[in-house]
Every structure is written in structure tokens, then in C-alpha cells.
Write an enzyme that holds these catalytic residues in place. Sequence first.
Site, mmCIF file in Angstrom:
data_model
loop_
_atom_site.group_PDB
_atom_site.id
_atom_site.type_symbol
_atom_site.label_atom_id
_atom_site.label_comp_id
_atom_site.label_asym_id
_atom_site.label_seq_id
_atom_site.Cartn_x
_atom_site.Cartn_y
_atom_site.Cartn_z
ATOM 1 N N SER A 33 -4.136 -2.858 4.036
ATOM 2 C CA SER A 33 -3.331 -2.410 5.133
ATOM 3 C C SER A 33 -4.414 -2.635 6.428
ATOM 4 O O SER A 33 -3.957 -3.080 7.517
ATOM 5 C CB SER A 33 -2.761 -1.095 5.183
ATOM 6 O OG SER A 33 -2.034 -0.732 6.352
ATOM 7 N N THR A 64 -4.718 12.483 15.099
ATOM 8 C CA THR A 64 -6.089 12.032 15.314
ATOM 9 C C THR A 64 -6.603 11.504 13.814
ATOM 10 O O THR A 64 -6.166 11.879 12.763
ATOM 11 C CB THR A 64 -6.994 12.988 15.578
ATOM 12 O OG1 THR A 64 -8.264 12.655 15.536
ATOM 13 C CG2 THR A 64 -7.243 14.351 14.594
ATOM 14 N N HIS A 65 -7.382 10.494 13.804
ATOM 15 C CA HIS A 65 -8.166 9.959 12.489
ATOM 16 C C HIS A 65 -9.400 10.524 12.465
ATOM 17 O O HIS A 65 -10.246 10.165 11.668
ATOM 18 C CB HIS A 65 -8.294 8.575 12.589
ATOM 19 C CG HIS A 65 -7.064 7.525 12.557
ATOM 20 N ND1 HIS A 65 -5.888 7.866 12.127
ATOM 21 C CD2 HIS A 65 -6.667 6.633 13.414
ATOM 22 C CE1 HIS A 65 -4.838 7.112 12.163
ATOM 23 N NE2 HIS A 65 -5.220 6.298 13.075
ATOM 24 N N THR A 92 1.641 7.057 11.570
ATOM 25 C CA THR A 92 2.845 6.624 12.415
ATOM 26 C C THR A 92 4.271 7.232 11.860
ATOM 27 O O THR A 92 5.104 7.821 12.387
ATOM 28 C CB THR A 92 3.238 5.269 12.653
ATOM 29 O OG1 THR A 92 1.545 4.668 13.016
ATOM 30 C CG2 THR A 92 3.768 4.946 13.838
HETATM 31 S S1 PPS Z 1 -2.669 3.528 12.056
HETATM 32 O O1 PPS Z 1 -2.803 2.007 12.707
HETATM 33 O O2 PPS Z 1 -3.626 4.043 11.485
HETATM 34 O O3 PPS Z 1 -1.885 4.524 12.796
HETATM 35 O O4 PPS Z 1 -1.388 3.198 10.911
HETATM 36 P P1 PPS Z 1 -0.783 4.217 9.996
HETATM 37 O O5 PPS Z 1 0.342 4.651 10.942
HETATM 38 O O6 PPS Z 1 -1.538 5.401 9.473
HETATM 39 O O7 PPS Z 1 -0.358 3.408 8.644
HETATM 40 C C1 PPS Z 1 0.507 2.253 8.725
HETATM 41 C C2 PPS Z 1 0.838 1.950 7.224
HETATM 42 O O8 PPS Z 1 2.149 2.409 7.251
HETATM 43 C C3 PPS Z 1 3.389 1.760 6.874
HETATM 44 N N1 PPS Z 1 4.362 2.639 7.697
HETATM 45 C C4 PPS Z 1 5.425 2.927 6.850
HETATM 46 N N2 PPS Z 1 5.428 2.950 5.331
HETATM 47 C C5 PPS Z 1 6.595 3.467 5.064
HETATM 48 N N3 PPS Z 1 7.545 4.084 6.030
HETATM 49 C C6 PPS Z 1 7.612 4.084 7.087
HETATM 50 N N4 PPS Z 1 8.464 4.682 7.872
HETATM 51 C C7 PPS Z 1 6.512 3.572 7.791
HETATM 52 N N5 PPS Z 1 5.747 3.305 8.956
HETATM 53 C C8 PPS Z 1 4.823 2.577 8.927
HETATM 54 C C9 PPS Z 1 2.881 0.632 7.901
HETATM 55 O O9 PPS Z 1 3.638 -0.483 7.360
HETATM 56 C C10 PPS Z 1 1.554 0.387 7.380
HETATM 57 O O10 PPS Z 1 1.412 0.075 6.124
HETATM 58 P P2 PPS Z 1 1.399 -1.334 5.257
HETATM 59 O O11 PPS Z 1 0.777 -1.404 3.978
HETATM 60 O O12 PPS Z 1 0.159 -2.111 6.209
HETATM 61 O O13 PPS Z 1 2.756 -1.964 5.711
#
Ligand code: PPS
Length: 403
Positions: free
Chosen positions: A253, A223-224, A144
Amino acid sequence: MTIDLALSSSRSQRSAVGASVLVRVSFKPSRSFSEMSSPGNHQPLPFSVDRVPDKELSRLRSWGFSGQTEIVRTNPSRVNLPPAKENSSVYPRELNRRGNDKTRIITTSLSVPLRYSHLAHAYYNFEFRKDDLVLVTYPRSGTTWTSEILWAMRNLRLLEQGEEITSGDRTTFIDMDFLMPSRADDDNPKVKEFLTLFPEGRVEDGVVLQMAKCHKGPRIMKTHLQIDLLNPDLLDTCKTVYVARNPKDVCVSLFHHGKISKMDPFEGEFPDFAEAFMADQVLYGPYWDHVKQAWKLKDHANLHFMFYEDMKRDIIGELTKLARFLQLDFTDEQLKTISDHASFGRMKSRHEQNASDRNHTPGFFRKGQTGDWDNAASGELTAAMDRWIADHSQDTDIVFRYK
Ligand code: PPS
């Protein structure tokens, strides 16, 4: 004919100064997707898709996975080995078991909801275009965040005008068609848009995929799915960004995401989740296959490999490298604008302001840190995880940061 379609008035977002901004996306209605994906246009799948046996499903339930009742897995042990294209820059050096260097080897073994088996051909044959930007990640690895950055880099003018537009539909998450398949009678704006464009369209053939296919572009898609499950022409066609995150933090996470996920809920304890993750039993597993497939391609001119941990340590440095890959020029100030726009705090706050959005998931932006594993796991679990990481690191030079 090109139709300019407002995605959904409920998705109109307010800018920082309060003005309403409608995100418009252009579609080019053409042949229906089922027409375009007739067997004649299909490359055969170089893998089989098989149901996960009941015994394994019972094990998943005993760990605490309460959502998925039917899962399929791509099966690497029964692959056909179709020839790679003569001019493929990605696969020509790979050898099959018979030493034929014109053949791809598929190593993929992926667990996904049953619906994928109906759509696997469509995903594998989805045609990318030169101006596409594709983001591939294992779940919870920074998808994201990075998609927000990619969108911001392509739409800097809007940002500089002070707009605060949320992620929503700015990038297309193509997996939705098998993660949360739509029905024709769904009260879902996407389905309604699709049926407006294709009154005769078959919703069950994948609304998101078909809409993406008809999108005028330039498209940003995420995509994953592992790279091997996408069209083999991907890297010969367009730029692709892969983001990896260390497996410990991905596991934590994912666990927390399971606690809030409607699609793949997890009701058990963290040690059980971690055991399932290490046994490659969670959705989109196995983790290592996913990352290693992309890592092998990291020197390809059309693949940019990034690490979540590097983004956390030096976001401007990573944005600079990403911009170079995308052949975009930004001033230092512009890079700062992009990084601020995509900061954890700003993204979380925009997400929370849109609590009424049907895609809103409270708690999605959790901590956004590196090293949270240490807060979640016992010494014993850490030892098991370290052994698992060491085992899987033997045949790769990929090195993660954990702090
Ligand atoms: S998903 O559901 O697969 O689409 O999730 P994804 O976006 O790949 O990953 C979610 C984790 O990324 C953290 N996150 C961020 N970290 C740093 N900066 C920004 N801007 C950011 N945006 C999302 C999010 O909090 C999830 O990690 P965790 O460790 O759970 O907090």
C-alpha cells in the site's frame, strides 16, 4: 471568548438529500503556541534528532525516492533517560540499563522530514486532555478508515439524520506541520484561519498543532508518530486507539501511495521499495518499532489495539469492542449505520465526489483488501520478506493475518 469558526466554505459538504452542511469547529484563542511552548514548559526530549547522512540519502535516491532531500532520524543510541512521573501507569515497570524503575527507555528510531527537528519538542510536549481521542498508526494501516469510524461513533446523530459529510477536517492530522509545512503566504485556508485567530502567530511553529491546541474539544487527533515520541502522559490522560496492519500489505500500500504522493513520491520498482521498507529506510520507518511500542501497551486501560485484518473480517465485532472501550452504547442497527458509513465503497465515493478539494488524492482509496502482497511480490521477494518478519517476530507475540 470562544470563536465558532467554519473550517472552510469550500469544505461544506452536501448531504445525501442535497442540503449543505457546514462543519463548525470551536476554538478558544488563548496564549500563542510559541508562548505556551516556552522552554520553561518543556520536558526535555529523551532522544536526539539527527540528520540522515548524505550517503543514506543517495541510497534512497538510487531506489527511486525522489521527494525527500532532507530527512532526520530520532536517535535511540544517544538518549537521555529522564525520570518517569511517580504516578505514571505506563512506564513505572520499565527498567533502565542501571535497573532504575523510575526511568523510561526510548527505543525509537524514526525517519521523518527535516522540519520535524524544529517541532519535536512541540510534539513531545503537546498536552492531551481527558476528552481527547487519539488515533496512532503506522502509515497505510487503516488510519483513514478508523478515524472515520471514531468520528461517526461520536457524531452518530448527524449520520442518523442522513448527512454525508466527508472526512476532511473532522479529525486533526497533527503530523501535517512537518509533512507539509505551511508558510505565512500560503494560499491555504488553514493558514488563513490561523492568522485570523493569531495575527501575530508564527506559522512556522506549526499551524495544525497550534490550532489543535486552541480547539475547544472534544478533539479527535491522528498521528503516525510512534507513541514514545508523544507526551508520556498520553495514556494517563485520554483514550488512544492503535491500528496495526500486516507488514506485507502495508509495504504494498505504501508503494502505491508513493506513486501518487506529492509529498513523498517514489519512482522506482516494487522490489526496490520493499528492500527500502525492510531496511527501515522509508518515511516513518522502522515499521516494527512502531507496532511493538504499542503492542507492549496493549493491556493498558486507555489503549485499544486493533488489527486492520480483523476489521476486514468482522467489522461489527470490532466496532462492538471499540464502542466498549470508548464506553459508548450502540444498538445493532447503529453499529450497522457506522459500518456502512465507513465502508470502503462509501468512503471512496465521498472522496471522489470531492475531487476539487485541495486535499484530494486520486487513488488514495486503492483496494482496501488483505493479502494484496501476493499480487505484487515474486517468490524470492516473499522469501526475503518472510525471513524479515520471522527475525522481527522473535521478541514479540504479535501475530498478523496475511489472508
Ligand atoms: S494513510 O495514507 O497513512 O493515512 O493511509 P491509511 O488510511 O492508514 O491506509 C490506507 C489503506 O487503507 C485502505 N482503506 C480502507 N480499507 C478498508 N475499508 C475502508 N473503509 C478503507 N479506507 C481506506 C486504503 O485503500 C489503503 O489500503 P490499500 O491496500 O492501498 O488499498
